[in-house]
Design a protein around this motif. Structure first.
Motif, PDB file in Angstrom:
ATOM      1  N   LEU A  61      15.603  62.124  -1.224  1.00  0.00           N
ATOM      2  CA  LEU A  61      16.435  61.186  -0.477  1.00  0.00           C
ATOM      3  C   LEU A  61      17.444  61.926   0.396  1.00  0.00           C
ATOM      4  O   LEU A  61      17.679  61.552   1.561  1.00  0.00           O
ATOM      5  CB  LEU A  61      17.157  60.243  -1.442  1.00  0.00           C
ATOM      6  CG  LEU A  61      16.292  59.256  -2.230  1.00  0.00           C
ATOM      7  CD1 LEU A  61      17.148  58.492  -3.246  1.00  0.00           C
ATOM      8  CD2 LEU A  61      15.599  58.280  -1.294  1.00  0.00           C
ATOM      9  N   ALA A  62      18.048  62.982  -0.168  1.00  0.00           N
ATOM     10  CA  ALA A  62      19.017  63.755   0.612  1.00  0.00           C
ATOM     11  C   ALA A  62      18.348  64.441   1.791  1.00  0.00           C
ATOM     12  O   ALA A  62      18.897  64.486   2.904  1.00  0.00           O
ATOM     13  CB  ALA A  62      19.700  64.779  -0.302  1.00  0.00           C
ATOM     14  N   ALA A  63      17.145  64.996   1.562  1.00  0.00           N
ATOM     15  CA  ALA A  63      16.428  65.654   2.661  1.00  0.00           C
ATOM     16  C   ALA A  63      16.067  64.658   3.748  1.00  0.00           C
ATOM     17  O   ALA A  63      16.189  64.939   4.945  1.00  0.00           O
ATOM     18  CB  ALA A  63      15.170  66.335   2.115  1.00  0.00           C
ATOM     19  N   ALA A  64      15.624  63.468   3.345  1.00  0.00           N
ATOM     20  CA  ALA A  64      15.278  62.447   4.338  1.00  0.00           C
ATOM     21  C   ALA A  64      16.513  62.015   5.120  1.00  0.00           C
ATOM     22  O   ALA A  64      16.441  61.751   6.329  1.00  0.00           O
ATOM     23  CB  ALA A  64      14.642  61.246   3.640  1.00  0.00           C
ATOM     24  N   ALA A  65      17.654  61.941   4.447  1.00  0.00           N
ATOM     25  CA  ALA A  65      18.887  61.574   5.145  1.00  0.00           C
ATOM     26  C   ALA A  65      19.278  62.617   6.175  1.00  0.00           C
ATOM     27  O   ALA A  65      19.965  62.310   7.156  1.00  0.00           O
ATOM     28  CB  ALA A  65      20.020  61.391   4.138  1.00  0.00           C
ATOM     29  N   GLN A  66      18.820  63.863   5.985  1.00  0.00           N
ATOM     30  CA  GLN A  66      19.074  64.923   6.954  1.00  0.00           C
ATOM     31  C   GLN A  66      17.989  65.011   8.016  1.00  0.00           C
ATOM     32  O   GLN A  66      18.001  65.919   8.844  1.00  0.00           O
ATOM     33  CB  GLN A  66      19.178  66.268   6.219  1.00  0.00           C
ATOM     34  CG  GLN A  66      20.325  66.347   5.216  1.00  0.00           C
ATOM     35  CD  GLN A  66      21.685  66.245   5.872  1.00  0.00           C
ATOM     36  OE1 GLN A  66      21.867  66.712   6.992  1.00  0.00           O
ATOM     37  NE2 GLN A  66      22.632  65.611   5.203  1.00  0.00           N
ATOM     38  N   LEU A 125       8.509  56.910   0.846  1.00  0.00           N
ATOM     39  CA  LEU A 125       9.617  57.492   0.088  1.00  0.00           C
ATOM     40  C   LEU A 125      10.520  56.408  -0.501  1.00  0.00           C
ATOM     41  O   LEU A 125      10.875  56.461  -1.691  1.00  0.00           O
ATOM     42  CB  LEU A 125      10.440  58.419   0.985  1.00  0.00           C
ATOM     43  CG  LEU A 125      11.723  58.983   0.348  1.00  0.00           C
ATOM     44  CD1 LEU A 125      11.393  59.783  -0.902  1.00  0.00           C
ATOM     45  CD2 LEU A 125      12.486  59.826   1.354  1.00  0.00           C
ATOM     46  N   ILE A 126      10.903  55.425   0.303  1.00  0.00           N
ATOM     47  CA  ILE A 126      11.819  54.413  -0.220  1.00  0.00           C
ATOM     48  C   ILE A 126      11.129  53.529  -1.258  1.00  0.00           C
ATOM     49  O   ILE A 126      11.787  52.999  -2.162  1.00  0.00           O
ATOM     50  CB  ILE A 126      12.438  53.567   0.915  1.00  0.00           C
ATOM     51  CG1 ILE A 126      11.365  52.797   1.684  1.00  0.00           C
ATOM     52  CG2 ILE A 126      13.253  54.431   1.854  1.00  0.00           C
ATOM     53  CD1 ILE A 126      11.934  51.875   2.761  1.00  0.00           C
ATOM     54  N   VAL A 127       9.807  53.375  -1.148  1.00  0.00           N
ATOM     55  CA  VAL A 127       9.078  52.634  -2.179  1.00  0.00           C
ATOM     56  C   VAL A 127       9.042  53.442  -3.479  1.00  0.00           C
ATOM     57  O   VAL A 127       9.220  52.904  -4.577  1.00  0.00           O
ATOM     58  CB  VAL A 127       7.658  52.287  -1.705  1.00  0.00           C
ATOM     59  CG1 VAL A 127       6.829  51.720  -2.856  1.00  0.00           C
ATOM     60  CG2 VAL A 127       7.703  51.279  -0.566  1.00  0.00           C
ATOM     61  N   ALA A 128       8.816  54.761  -3.354  1.00  0.00           N
ATOM     62  CA  ALA A 128       8.820  55.609  -4.549  1.00  0.00           C
ATOM     63  C   ALA A 128      10.212  55.632  -5.191  1.00  0.00           C
ATOM     64  O   ALA A 128      10.349  55.622  -6.419  1.00  0.00           O
ATOM     65  CB  ALA A 128       8.379  57.025  -4.188  1.00  0.00           C
TER      66      ALA A 128
END
Length: 748
Positions: free
Chosen positions: A119-124, A88-91
Motif C-alpha cells: 500500500l505504501a509503495a502504491a501510494a508513492q 491491490l485494493i481488493v487484496a
C-alpha cells in the motif's frame, strides 16, 4: 446500553461496510470507475477506521489508515485507477476483513506488514504506471497509534491532562488556501461515559485529520464541590482543513452518545476564528499545572487590556496569529454562539429508518406467533365440533392470524446478499491456488429467505463454488484449445419458485464426464461393474461418501467429502439438490430450499392410529388406485402405474412400525411424491386435511430421528410427526429391508 453492546453495533456496521465494499469492487471489476463507487469504497474504509479508533482496536485502525490513504489518492485523482491497482485494493480488502474478524475474536491477528508495504509503495506511485510520488500527510498532533504497545498512550485514554494539553498547545494556524476551513463544535452529552462514548478518542481522530483546537467551552463546568467525575462538562471547538468532506467529519461521531451536540460549519473567510485577547492565559496555566487538572469557572484576575470586570463565562485556549495587534474590547459572543448552537439539521434528518433488534427477542416473537397459530387452530376445531365452524369471525381470525404469521416471518427474512457477499473472496483465493481465471456473475442477491436458512446455507454453497472452479472450469490453456474464452464464468443466482427459494451455481466449464464418473464409482466399489444407470443416477454418484474424481489430493479437493456434505446439509434444511450437465459446456447445481424452517404447508394423513404430516412441497398428486393400476413384480414392493410410468409404493405404516395400518394398496390412499431419488409413492390410510403447521424441532426437544423432520401440534391438541420424505425413501431404497433400519434408529 454498555460499551460491549455499542461495540457489537460497530461490528454490525463493519459487516455492512464490508458488504458495500464487495459490491463496489464488483463494479470496479466491470470497469465501472465512477466517482460514486470510489467514494463508497473510501467512506466504508473510513467508517471502519473511525469506529476502530473509538473502541481501541489499534491494529485495525492502523491498517485502515494506510488503506484509506491510498484510497484518498485514488479518490482525488492523484493516482489513476488501473487494473493492477484494483487488484491491490481488493487484496487489501481481504486483509481488512481479517482484521475485523480478529477484532471480533473470530481469528488470529493477520500478518499485514507485506500488504502495508504494498500500500505504501502504491501510494508513492510504484504501481499502475508512473505517478508522481505522493507523501503521506504528517499528523498534526503526535497521538497516532504508531506504537500500540505504549503504556503512556494507553493510559492517556482516560487522562484529562491530555485534553487540556491539546487545548493549551494548538498547532499554528496555516495560511488559508482552497476552500474555507470547517469549524467543528462538539459538546458531549452529560452522560457520555455511560454510553461508552469517550470524547477524547473523537478529538484525537479530528487531530489526525488535520484539526487544530480553537476554544474550549467551560460554561457548564461546576465548582469543585459539585463536580461529578462521571459526567462530561467541556465542549471543544476545532478548525479542520476545508478540503475534507463534511460527511467524513461527521463519521467520526457515528458512535457518539445520543445527546452529543455537534455543529459542522464553514468558516467565514472574512473573520478569523482567533480571539487571543479573550483568553485568560494565567488563570488556566497555573491551576492546571499545580492544583487540579480541571479549572473552576470562578472570577479570576484578568490582564490589563481587558476592561470588563465581570468574570468571563468562556475561557478559550490561546490561538497564535501571525501579526498580533492591540485587541479591541470585544465580548466572547462569537465563541459562545458556536459552542451552544443546536445540532445540525442534517443530523436530525438522518433519523434511522431501521432498528436493530436482538435475535433472541425476534425468535421469541416468532415462537409466540407460532403458539398463537396453534391456539387458533384448536379454537377452530372446538367451534367446528359445536357446529359453529362457519361463523364469519372465525374466518376473519384465521385470515389475520395467517397475515400476522407471514409478517413475522418476513421480519426474519434476509437477502441472499448476506451469503453471496462472501463468494468473491473465495473466488479470488481459488484463482491463486488453481491458476485459473474466473469471472463471477451474481443474480438475485436481494432475494429474501429466512435467517436460519441464510446462516446454514454458507457451507454447502462454499463447497459448490470450490467444486465449480476446481472440477468444472478448465485451465486458460485448455479453454482456449476448446475454443472458449480463457476466463471461466461461474454464475450464482437465487430466485423464488413455487413457495421455495432456488439457488443455482453454474459454470461454463467441461461438464460432467459420466463415463469417467461411472468408472471411478466402480473402482471405489460404490456400484457393481454391471450396474445399469441412467444419466441422472450417474450424476448423483458424485454425492456418494468418499467419491472424488480428483487425480491428486489438494487443499481444494480430492478427499471425497465435499459433495457428500453438500447433500446432507441441504437435506437437513428440508431441501433438494438437482444437477444438469452437458459435456464440454458446463454444469449447473440447483438447490431448492424452503423459505422458512419455522412453518410449512402440509397434508395431514393417518396411518393406523397415528397422524403424520407430509410437506406439500414434495407432493405431486394423491389418488385411490384401481386394482389394475397396482402391480407386484417378483414378490417385491408393489408398483403403481402412473400414466405409463411404474413408481414404487412404500408402505409408511410398515416402514415406521405403525400397527393397524391398511395393508392392501387398493384399499389405501396413494400419494405420489418427488424426492432426491426421483418419484415414489407413499401409502397411507386416509387424508384428513391440508393446512399450515408450526414446526417444532425434535432434536431440540428430544433427539434427531432419521426419517422425521420434526413435529407439530394439531388443532385437537394431538402431536403429529412431520415426515422427512427424502430420508425415508433414501433409506428404504438403500436397505431394501423394510422398517428394520428405521426401528433400529428409534431404539438407539
Amino acid at each position: 446500553m454498555n460499551l460491549d453492546e455499542i461495540q457489537q453495533i460497530f461490528f454490525q456496521e463493519c459487516e455492512e461496510g464490508l458488504g458495500a465494499l464487495e459490491t463496489a469492487f464488483a463494479d470496479l471489476k466491470r470497469d465501472r470507475h465512477d466517482d460514486e463507487t470510489i467514494n463508497t469504497v473510501f467512506r466504508s474504509v473510513h467508517s471502519i477506521k473511525g469506529g476502530a479508533g473509538a473502541f481501541g482496536h489499534e491494529r485495525l485502525q492502523h491498517f485502515s489508515h494506510h488503506y484509506e490513504t491510498l484510497l484518498d489518492l485514488i479518490r482525488n485523482g492523484t493516482l489513476p485507477l488501473s487494473e493492477p491497482l484494483i487488484d491491490l485494493i481488493v487484496a487489501a480488502f481481504d486483509t481488512l476483513a481479517d482484521h475485523v474478524a480478529a477484532a471480533r475474536g473470530e481469528g488470529g491477528m493477520p500478518a499485514d506488514q507485506a500488504m502495508l508495504d504494498r500500500l505504501a509503495a502504491a501510494a508513492q506511485g510504484e504501481i499502475g504506471g508512473t505517478v508522481a510520488a505522493v507523501a503521506e500527510p504528517e499528523p498534526v498532533a503526535d497521538i497516532a497509534f504508531a506504537a500500540p504497545t505504549s503504556d503512556v498512550a494507553a493510559a492517556a485514554l482516560d487522562d484529562f491532562d491530555a485534553l487540556f494539553a491539546m487545548l493549551e498547545d494548538p498547532a499554528p494556524a496555516a495560511e488559508p488556501a482552497g476552500p474555507a476551513e470547517w469549524i467543528v463544535s462538539v459538546h458531549p452529552g452529560p452522560r457520555a461515559f455511560d454510553h461508552g462514548a469517550e470524547p477524547m478518542l473523537a478529538l484525537r481522530e479530528l487531530s489526525r485529520m488535520g484539526g487544530r483546537t480553537l476554544a474550549a467551552d467551560l460554561s457548564e463546568l461546576p465548582q469543585l464541590d459539585g463536580l461529578d467525575a462521571e459526567r462530561a462538562y467541556i465542549g471543544v471547538t476545532m478548525a479542520l482543513p476545508g478540503t475534507l468532506d463534511e460527511e467524513d467529519i461527521r463519521a467520526v461521531f457515528d458512535f457518539a452518545d445520543p445527546q452529543c451536540r455537534l455543529t459542522v460549519t464553514r468558516a467565514d473567510p472574512a473573520m478569523a476564528f482567533a480571539e487571543p485577547e479573550l483568553v485568560v492565559e494565567p488563570a488556566i496555566a497555573e491551576p492546571m499545572a499545580d492544583v487540579i487538572p480541571l479549572p473552576v469557572a470562578a472570577p479570576a484576575p484578568v490582564s490589563p487590556p481587558v476592561a470588563a470586570p465581570t468574570p468571563a463565562p468562556v475561557i478559550a485556549a490561546p490561538v497564535p496569529v501571525a501579526a498580533p495587534a492591540p485587541a479591541p474590547a470585544a465580548p466572547p459572543a462569537p465563541v459562545v454562539s458556536v459552542v451552544e448552537a443546536a445540532s445540525s439539521p442534517r443530523v436530525a434528518a438522518a433519523a434511522a429508518q431501521t432498528i436493530r433488534v436482538d435475535l433472541d427477542k425476534l425468535d421469541r416473537l416468532v415462537n409466540l406467533v407460532g403458539e398463537l397459530v396453534i391456539t387458533q387452530a384448536m379454537l377452530a376445531q372446538r367451534l367446528s365440533e359445536n357446529e359453529m365452524g362457519s361463523i364469519p369471525e372465525l374466518s376473519d381470525l384465521d385470515h389475520l392470524t395467517r397475515e400476522l404469521q407471514d409478517s413475522t416471518m418476513a421480519i426474519r427474512a434476509q437477502p441472499m446478499k448476506t451469503v453471496f457477499s462472501r463468494v468473491p473472496r473465495i473466488i479470488r483465493e481459488l484463482e491463486v491456488e488453481t491458476g485459473k481465471r474466473v469471472r463471477l456473475e451474481v443474480e438475485g442477491e436481494m432475494t429474501e429467505v429466512d435467517k436460519t436458512v441464510v446462516e446454514r446455507i454458507g457451507e454447502p454453497l462454499t463447497h459448490l463454488i470450490r467444486n465449480a472452479v476446481d472440477h468444472g472450469l478448465e485451465t486458460p490453456a485448455d479453454r482456449k484449445a476448446a475454443g472458449k474464452d480463457g476466463e471461466g464464468v461461474v454464475t450464482l443466482s437465487a430466485a423464488h419458485q413455487s413457495g421455495r427459494i432456488v439457488i443455482t451455481v453454474a459454470d461454463d466449464g467441461r461438464g460432467i464426464d459420466r463415463a469417467r464418473v461411472k468408472a471411478k464409482a466402480i473402482e471405489r466399489g460404490i456400484i457393481a461393474p454391471d450396474a445399469q444407470l441412467s444419466e441422472e443416477e450417474i450424476d448423483n454418484l458424485i454425492f456418494a461418501p468418499g467419491f472424488s474424481t480428483a487425480a491428486v489430493v489438494s487443499n481444494i479437493s480430492g478427499r471425497g467429502v465435499g459433495m457428500d456434505v453438500v447433500r446432507k446439509n441441504i437435506q437437513a434444511l428440508g431441501g433438494r439438490i438437482g444437477i444438469q450437465s452437458e459435456l464440454g459446456k458446463g454444469s449447473s447445481f440447483s438447490l431448492s430450499l424452503p423459505l422458512t424452517l419455522a412453518v410449512l404447508d402440509g397434508m395431514i394423513v393417518t396411518v393406523g392410529d397415528q397422524t403424520f404430516v407430509i410437506p406439500l412441497t414434495h407432493i405431486v398428486e394423491s389418488l385411490r388406485p384401481g386394482i389394475d393400476e397396482v402391480h407386484v413384480v417378483g414378490g417385491q414392493s408393489p408398483l403403481l402405474d402412473v400414466r405409463g410410468t411404474y413408481v414404487p409404493v412404500h408402505r409408511v405404516g410398515e416402514q415406521l412400525g405403525v400397527t393397524g395400518a391398511i395393508a392392501k394398496p387398493e384399499n389405501a390412499v396413494l400419494i405420489v411424491v418427488e424426492s432426491d431419488q426421483g418419484q415414489a409413492v407413499l401409502m397411507v390410510d386416509s387424508i384428513q386435511d391440508q393446512r399450515q403447521v408450526v414446526v417444532k424441532s425434535l432434536e431440540a426437544n428430544y433427539r434427531a430421528i432419521h426419517g422425521l423432520a420434526g413435529a407439530t401440534i394439531l388443532g385437537d391438541g394431538r402431536v403429529a410427526l412431520i415426515l422427512d420424505v427424502d430420508a425415508l425413501i433414501g433409506r428404504w431404497r438403500r436397505d431394501g429391508r423394510g422398517p428394520s433400519a428405521f426401528l433400529e434408529d428409534m431404539a438407539a
